[in-house]
Design a protein around this motif. Structure first.
Motif, PDB file in Angstrom:
ATOM      1  N   LYS A  69      16.690 -42.463  39.306  1.00 17.46           N
ATOM      2  CA  LYS A  69      17.334 -43.249  38.113  1.00 17.46           C
ATOM      3  C   LYS A  69      17.277 -44.965  38.465  1.00 17.46           C
ATOM      4  O   LYS A  69      16.796 -45.662  37.355  1.00 17.46           O
ATOM      5  CB  LYS A  69      18.749 -42.772  37.932  1.00 17.46           C
ATOM      6  N   ILE A  70      17.250 -45.164  39.840  1.00 19.30           N
ATOM      7  CA  ILE A  70      17.338 -46.400  40.050  1.00 19.30           C
ATOM      8  C   ILE A  70      15.750 -46.827  39.824  1.00 19.30           C
ATOM      9  O   ILE A  70      15.784 -48.095  39.312  1.00 19.30           O
ATOM     10  CB  ILE A  70      17.560 -46.721  41.557  1.00 19.30           C
ATOM     11  N   MET A  71      14.937 -46.083  40.321  1.00 23.09           N
ATOM     12  CA  MET A  71      13.509 -46.623  40.242  1.00 23.09           C
ATOM     13  C   MET A  71      13.103 -46.835  38.692  1.00 23.09           C
ATOM     14  O   MET A  71      12.505 -47.634  38.107  1.00 23.09           O
ATOM     15  CB  MET A  71      12.748 -45.511  40.766  1.00 23.09           C
ATOM     16  N   GLU A  72      13.591 -45.769  37.926  1.00 20.59           N
ATOM     17  CA  GLU A  72      13.313 -45.983  36.338  1.00 20.59           C
ATOM     18  C   GLU A  72      13.967 -47.185  35.698  1.00 20.59           C
ATOM     19  O   GLU A  72      13.542 -48.011  34.955  1.00 20.59           O
ATOM     20  CB  GLU A  72      14.027 -44.792  35.572  1.00 20.59           C
ATOM     21  N   VAL A  92      11.909 -50.266  36.542  1.00 21.62           N
ATOM     22  CA  VAL A  92      10.648 -50.087  35.926  1.00 21.62           C
ATOM     23  C   VAL A  92      11.143 -50.447  34.266  1.00 21.62           C
ATOM     24  O   VAL A  92      10.425 -51.529  33.684  1.00 21.62           O
ATOM     25  CB  VAL A  92       9.924 -48.905  35.763  1.00 21.62           C
ATOM     26  N   LEU A  93      11.904 -49.943  33.770  1.00 21.94           N
ATOM     27  CA  LEU A  93      12.327 -50.117  32.401  1.00 21.94           C
ATOM     28  C   LEU A  93      12.801 -51.480  32.009  1.00 21.94           C
ATOM     29  O   LEU A  93      12.288 -52.145  30.875  1.00 21.94           O
ATOM     30  CB  LEU A  93      13.167 -49.033  31.828  1.00 21.94           C
ATOM     31  N   ASP A  94      13.658 -52.047  32.745  1.00 21.45           N
ATOM     32  CA  ASP A  94      14.106 -53.341  32.588  1.00 21.45           C
ATOM     33  C   ASP A  94      13.371 -54.537  33.020  1.00 21.45           C
ATOM     34  O   ASP A  94      13.830 -55.873  33.113  1.00 21.45           O
ATOM     35  CB  ASP A  94      15.648 -53.392  33.072  1.00 21.45           C
ATOM     36  N   GLY A  95      12.277 -54.097  33.989  1.00 19.54           N
ATOM     37  CA  GLY A  95      11.440 -55.327  34.389  1.00 19.54           C
ATOM     38  C   GLY A  95      12.085 -56.034  35.642  1.00 19.54           C
ATOM     39  O   GLY A  95      11.795 -57.129  35.917  1.00 19.54           O
ATOM     40  N   GLU A  96      12.983 -55.414  36.391  1.00 20.01           N
ATOM     41  CA  GLU A  96      13.509 -55.816  37.405  1.00 20.01           C
ATOM     42  C   GLU A  96      12.854 -55.827  38.682  1.00 20.01           C
ATOM     43  O   GLU A  96      11.639 -55.131  38.809  1.00 20.01           O
ATOM     44  CB  GLU A  96      14.919 -55.130  37.813  1.00 20.01           C
ATOM     45  N   PRO A  97      13.049 -56.866  39.527  1.00 23.95           N
ATOM     46  CA  PRO A  97      12.100 -56.858  40.702  1.00 23.95           C
ATOM     47  C   PRO A  97      12.434 -55.849  41.703  1.00 23.95           C
ATOM     48  O   PRO A  97      13.533 -55.372  41.669  1.00 23.95           O
ATOM     49  CB  PRO A  97      12.115 -58.184  41.353  1.00 23.95           C
ATOM     50  N   TYR A 133      10.931 -48.304  50.895  1.00 19.63           N
ATOM     51  CA  TYR A 133      10.755 -46.954  50.444  1.00 19.63           C
ATOM     52  C   TYR A 133      10.587 -46.991  48.878  1.00 19.63           C
ATOM     53  O   TYR A 133       9.688 -46.099  48.377  1.00 19.63           O
ATOM     54  CB  TYR A 133      12.108 -46.258  50.595  1.00 19.63           C
ATOM     55  N   PHE A 134      11.236 -47.810  48.190  1.00 20.76           N
ATOM     56  CA  PHE A 134      11.000 -47.962  46.615  1.00 20.76           C
ATOM     57  C   PHE A 134       9.643 -48.427  46.374  1.00 20.76           C
ATOM     58  O   PHE A 134       8.956 -47.724  45.247  1.00 20.76           O
ATOM     59  CB  PHE A 134      11.853 -48.907  45.846  1.00 20.76           C
ATOM     60  N   THR A 135       8.970 -49.528  46.993  1.00 20.82           N
ATOM     61  CA  THR A 135       7.654 -50.006  46.945  1.00 20.82           C
ATOM     62  C   THR A 135       6.800 -48.867  47.226  1.00 20.82           C
ATOM     63  O   THR A 135       5.734 -48.842  46.487  1.00 20.82           O
ATOM     64  CB  THR A 135       7.684 -51.287  47.643  1.00 20.82           C
ATOM     65  N   GLU A 136       6.777 -48.385  48.283  1.00 19.65           N
ATOM     66  CA  GLU A 136       5.584 -47.524  48.861  1.00 19.65           C
ATOM     67  C   GLU A 136       5.795 -45.680  48.738  1.00 19.65           C
ATOM     68  O   GLU A 136       4.923 -45.179  48.673  1.00 19.65           O
ATOM     69  CB  GLU A 136       5.535 -47.570  50.438  1.00 19.65           C
ATOM     70  N   THR A 137       7.067 -45.356  48.052  1.00 23.44           N
ATOM     71  CA  THR A 137       7.410 -44.223  47.937  1.00 23.44           C
ATOM     72  C   THR A 137       7.466 -43.811  46.491  1.00 23.44           C
ATOM     73  O   THR A 137       7.078 -43.070  45.732  1.00 23.44           O
ATOM     74  CB  THR A 137       8.110 -43.753  48.774  1.00 23.44           C
ATOM     75  N   PHE A 175       2.291 -50.146  34.172  1.00 29.16           N
ATOM     76  CA  PHE A 175       1.904 -48.720  33.739  1.00 29.16           C
ATOM     77  C   PHE A 175       3.107 -47.806  33.313  1.00 29.16           C
ATOM     78  O   PHE A 175       3.494 -47.254  32.204  1.00 29.16           O
ATOM     79  CB  PHE A 175       0.982 -47.953  34.576  1.00 29.16           C
ATOM     80  N   THR A 176       4.102 -47.832  34.328  1.00 34.60           N
ATOM     81  CA  THR A 176       5.285 -46.984  34.130  1.00 34.60           C
ATOM     82  C   THR A 176       6.220 -47.593  32.904  1.00 34.60           C
ATOM     83  O   THR A 176       6.689 -46.863  32.441  1.00 34.60           O
ATOM     84  CB  THR A 176       5.983 -47.015  35.350  1.00 34.60           C
ATOM     85  N   LYS A 177       6.240 -49.052  33.095  1.00 37.73           N
ATOM     86  CA  LYS A 177       7.253 -49.618  32.053  1.00 37.73           C
ATOM     87  C   LYS A 177       6.452 -49.393  30.709  1.00 37.73           C
ATOM     88  O   LYS A 177       7.439 -49.215  29.823  1.00 37.73           O
ATOM     89  CB  LYS A 177       7.166 -51.192  32.452  1.00 37.73           C
ATOM     90  N   LYS A 178       5.332 -49.101  30.461  1.00 38.18           N
ATOM     91  CA  LYS A 178       4.814 -48.986  29.073  1.00 38.18           C
ATOM     92  C   LYS A 178       4.794 -47.512  28.638  1.00 38.18           C
ATOM     93  O   LYS A 178       4.905 -47.197  27.413  1.00 38.18           O
ATOM     94  CB  LYS A 178       3.401 -49.618  28.918  1.00 38.18           C
ATOM     95  N   ASN A 179       4.532 -46.601  29.638  1.00 41.27           N
ATOM     96  CA  ASN A 179       4.453 -45.313  29.349  1.00 41.27           C
ATOM     97  C   ASN A 179       5.747 -44.418  29.585  1.00 41.27           C
ATOM     98  O   ASN A 179       5.751 -43.165  29.254  1.00 41.27           O
ATOM     99  CB  ASN A 179       3.206 -44.630  30.032  1.00 41.27           C
ATOM    100  N   LEU A 180       6.552 -44.993  30.530  1.00 40.80           N
ATOM    101  CA  LEU A 180       7.688 -43.923  30.935  1.00 40.80           C
ATOM    102  C   LEU A 180       8.493 -43.849  29.723  1.00 40.80           C
ATOM    103  O   LEU A 180       9.147 -42.474  29.545  1.00 40.80           O
ATOM    104  CB  LEU A 180       8.660 -44.810  31.819  1.00 40.80           C
ATOM    105  N   PRO A 181       8.842 -44.252  28.532  1.00 39.57           N
ATOM    106  CA  PRO A 181       9.697 -43.970  27.544  1.00 39.57           C
ATOM    107  C   PRO A 181       8.820 -42.762  26.850  1.00 39.57           C
ATOM    108  O   PRO A 181       9.749 -41.982  26.460  1.00 39.57           O
ATOM    109  CB  PRO A 181       9.429 -44.955  26.458  1.00 39.57           C
ATOM    110  N   LEU A 182       7.435 -42.493  26.781  1.00 35.79           N
ATOM    111  CA  LEU A 182       6.950 -41.458  26.247  1.00 35.79           C
ATOM    112  C   LEU A 182       7.261 -40.146  27.177  1.00 35.79           C
ATOM    113  O   LEU A 182       7.512 -38.916  26.483  1.00 35.79           O
ATOM    114  CB  LEU A 182       5.564 -41.266  26.612  1.00 35.79           C
ATOM    115  N   LEU A 183       7.675 -40.306  28.422  1.00 36.71           N
ATOM    116  CA  LEU A 183       8.028 -39.109  29.296  1.00 36.71           C
ATOM    117  C   LEU A 183       9.399 -38.929  29.198  1.00 36.71           C
ATOM    118  O   LEU A 183       9.873 -37.760  29.147  1.00 36.71           O
ATOM    119  CB  LEU A 183       7.691 -39.445  30.777  1.00 36.71           C
ATOM    120  N   LEU A 184      10.229 -39.912  29.054  1.00 34.88           N
ATOM    121  CA  LEU A 184      11.498 -39.712  28.845  1.00 34.88           C
ATOM    122  C   LEU A 184      12.017 -39.020  27.838  1.00 34.88           C
ATOM    123  O   LEU A 184      13.102 -38.206  27.547  1.00 34.88           O
ATOM    124  CB  LEU A 184      12.332 -40.925  29.064  1.00 34.88           C
ATOM    125  N   CYS A 185      11.221 -39.353  26.515  1.00 39.12           N
ATOM    126  CA  CYS A 185      11.546 -38.647  25.306  1.00 39.12           C
ATOM    127  C   CYS A 185      11.361 -37.221  25.432  1.00 39.12           C
ATOM    128  O   CYS A 185      12.206 -36.241  24.764  1.00 39.12           O
ATOM    129  CB  CYS A 185      10.677 -39.067  24.191  1.00 39.12           C
TER     130      CYS A 185
END
Length: 622
Positions: free
Chosen positions: A104-107, A110-115, A142-146, A608-618
């Motif tokens: 959820k932190i990773m999501e 990505v969704l909020d465009g946070e660094p 860990y967040f960057t590489e995994t 890629f994840t920012k643009k397409n993650l909403p498709l998966l979350l739906c």
């Protein structure tokens, strides 16, 4: 008292007062010590032992009640010391709970465009510690590489599954170069219709693009991206690009159909037909100087704001334009016209403006705004996410009619309209000869054959579409006798009515006027399943221009299966490359001055994840 009410042991014991150190057994009336030395330390351990030793039957009932309530009831057995200590221990990194929180932190990032550095910030770490003290935030590495690669793979697998069985896809592509680092990205966005004729789009890649931007290198890069997604060229319906020569050459080398961006062509029409005129360009130059002055002077803006409030006007900032986007120039002109009274009052009191507008120039601005209004409305219409190539021919037809029509209100702008009309005719002279536009227009239930300027063009387009249906290019082999019997009778489908707006613009009124002037289609001259479906479709009235054409085909796909197969092919193509431009706006937010050391691979994963993650979350949230 609250704890006593929750425990099942109090069915068998009674306490006279909460502070009393003993409890009375309801069965044998024996007083049993509650343990501890104060109310805060009282417990039920001695009570349970008494029940187990002297009342076996009741103890069995207590155990059963405690077990059932612990699994899902409201009361639970009091925690033992070991259990209490265990609850203070940190979650193992590989535990289900810790893994879910990390996801959820990773999501969120990505969704909020946070660094990715968010996980190292003190405020965020304190928040997570307060919400779940047993969770330990992994390191930024860990967040960057995994975590990011795992999320990227999960989203990528979902998109691949969605497009796996799609046989007709359209694409938009563009090249973007960063201003903060030496990086260029080549994008590829896919558009398709599912089996219920619902439109979808997804970003496939934003590939790091090295070397010269020639047609050969662009073609090779796009072919490589298609191969990575296992998309054969035969499934590529069309690729939308800008009007650059290198893009057109790349599509020719690749051997796929290509269309230029309709919004870019409209930009060229307005530039050639109006904004290049000397009188207009001089006025716009003055407008830019005025807006620039207020933009760079806080004192000037404060003075203007005071004048706006004195005149009981809503304080608004003047809008600066971007020369490469004509609609931004229109917005600038509109903002100046709205503040005309305030600006005139400002000029009367202050002499710091680098340029002023004469009465004739104000009048010219008003005329320019009137002429450009339909173009601006049309640009917004075709730039929507649901716009398709079906919108192009009707849009150009309506613009032609508006520009060619003369009236009393056209005094002083006839030359402007005539110049724009000439530019429009020159840019779209071969529009109705392109099958990708004609077929999609015919298959849109809002337009059908009503917007063609040449009746013969519509006739030939319908004949060509019918031939394609009969040859099986649009899977007419699926129209068997069994399917025909199972389908509903070819009756006129009810018109999909929507609430009409209280007032319509001149552009929308012109759309409706063309429909009223259109003649009904003639009878079919041949027979066959494809012919019957085509004739039944054209015999129906068009739906309202504000209705959803995809919803129409979703409702009628069983009744008109052959045409629906053609729809999934021709109506999946957008008419602009706006999606690619929106994609690069997202890239600009991610790759900025403070994050200019991101690698191209990392930047692509994030966008890629920012643009397409909403498709998966739906899918997951439904």
């Amino acid at each position: 008292m609250e704890r006593r009410k929750e425990s099942a042991i109090w069915r068998y014991f009674t306490v006279a007062t909460p502070a009393r150190s003993t409890a009375v057994c309801n069965i044998c009336k024996t007083e049993v010590s509650r343990g501890g030395s104060s109310t805060a330390t009282y417990n039920t351990t001695n009570l349970i032992k008494h029940l187990r030793k002297h009342h076996v039957k009741e103890h069995a009932e207590f155990e059963q009640a405690t077990s059932s309530k612990g699994a899902g009831g409201t009361a639970q057995q009091q925690l033992t010391l070991s259990e209490s200590l265990q609850r203070r221990e940190k979650y193992p990194a590989n535990s289900v709970k810790a893994t879910k929180i990390t996801e959820k932190i990773m999501e969120c990032i990505v969704l909020d465009g946070e660094p990715l550095s968010l996980v190292e910030r003190t405020g965020f770490r304190r928040l997570i510690e307060f919400l779940e003290s047993r969770y330990t935030i992994p390191s930024r590495k860990y967040f960057t590489e995994t975590a990011l690669p795992e999320l990227y793979k999960r989203v990528r697998d979902h998109i691949a599954k969605q497009i796996k069985d799609v046989t007709a896809m359209s694409f938009t592509t563009d090249i973007w170069s960063s201003d903060v680092c030496p990086m260029s990205l080549l994008s590829l966005t896919v558009h398709w219709l599912d089996t219920s004729c619902t439109p979808h789009s997804a970003m496939l890649q934003a590939k790091n693009f090295h070397g010269s931007h020639t047609g050969e290198t662009i073609s090779a890069a796009i072919k490589q991206m298609l191969d990575q997604w296992r998309i054969p060229l035969c499934n590529v319906h069309v690729i939308l690009t800008d009007n650059a020569r290198n893009m057109k050459r790349a599509m020719a080398i690749l051997g796929v159909r290509n269309l230029g961006c309709f919004a870019h062509t409209i930009q060229l029409v307005v530039d050639e037909g109006l904004l290049s005129q000397r009188s207009v360009s001089e006025v716009l130059a003055c407008c830019r100087q005025i807006v620039g002055h207020f933009k760079h002077s806080n004192l000037a803006y404060s003075r203007l704001q005071d004048i706006q409030m004195q005149m009981q006007m809503e304080p608004k900032r003047l809008q600066q334009d971007v020369k490469t986007r004509w609609n931004s120039t229109y917005i600038m002109v509109q903002s100046l016209l709205e503040q005309k009274r305030a600006l005139c009052a400002y000029i009367a009191d202050h002499d710091d403006l680098p340029s002023t507008l004469t009465a004739n120039q104000w009048a010219l601005m008003e005329k320019t705004s009137i002429v450009l209004a339909p173009f601006e409305e049309l640009t917004r219409k075709v730039s929507s996410s649901t716009a398709s190539t079906a919108d192009v021919i009707p849009a150009v037809t309506v613009l032609r009619r508006l520009l060619a029509r003369e009236g009393d209100e056209d005094t002083g702008i006839k030359t402007m309209k005539r110049t724009l009309l000439q530019a429009l005719e020159r840019r779209f002279i071969t529009l109705e000869d392109k099958p990708l536009y004609t077929y999609s227009t015919l298959l849109d239930p809002r337009y059908k054959d009503r917007y063609f300027t040449n009746p013969d063009t519509a006739k030939y387009a319908k004949e060509a579409l019918l031939k394609e249906l009969q040859e099986g290019d649009c899977r007419t082999t699926a129209i068997t006798a069994e399917a025909s019997e199972a389908a509903e009778p070819l009756e006129k489908a009810p018109r999909m009515e929507t609430a009409a707006p209280s007032s319509k613009s001149s552009l929308m009124k012109e759309f409706d006027q063309i429909l009223e002037e259109s003649d009904d289609p003639g009878a079919a001259t041949s027979s066959g399943p494809a012919v019957e479906q085509l004739h039944a479709y054209f015999a129906e009235k068009t739906i309202a221009t504000s209705d959803n054409p995809y919803q129409y085909w979703g409702v009628n796909r069983q009744r008109l299966p052959g045409l629906t197969a053609a729809v999934t092919k021709y109506l999946c193509a957008p008419c602009t490359s706006v999606e690619s431009e929106r994609l690069f706006s997202t890239v600009s937010d991610i790759l900025n001055d403070k994050r200019n050391r991101l690698t191209a691979e990392r930047a692509e994963m994030l966008v890629f994840t920012k643009k397409n993650l909403p498709l998966l979350l739906c899918i997951e949230d439904s």
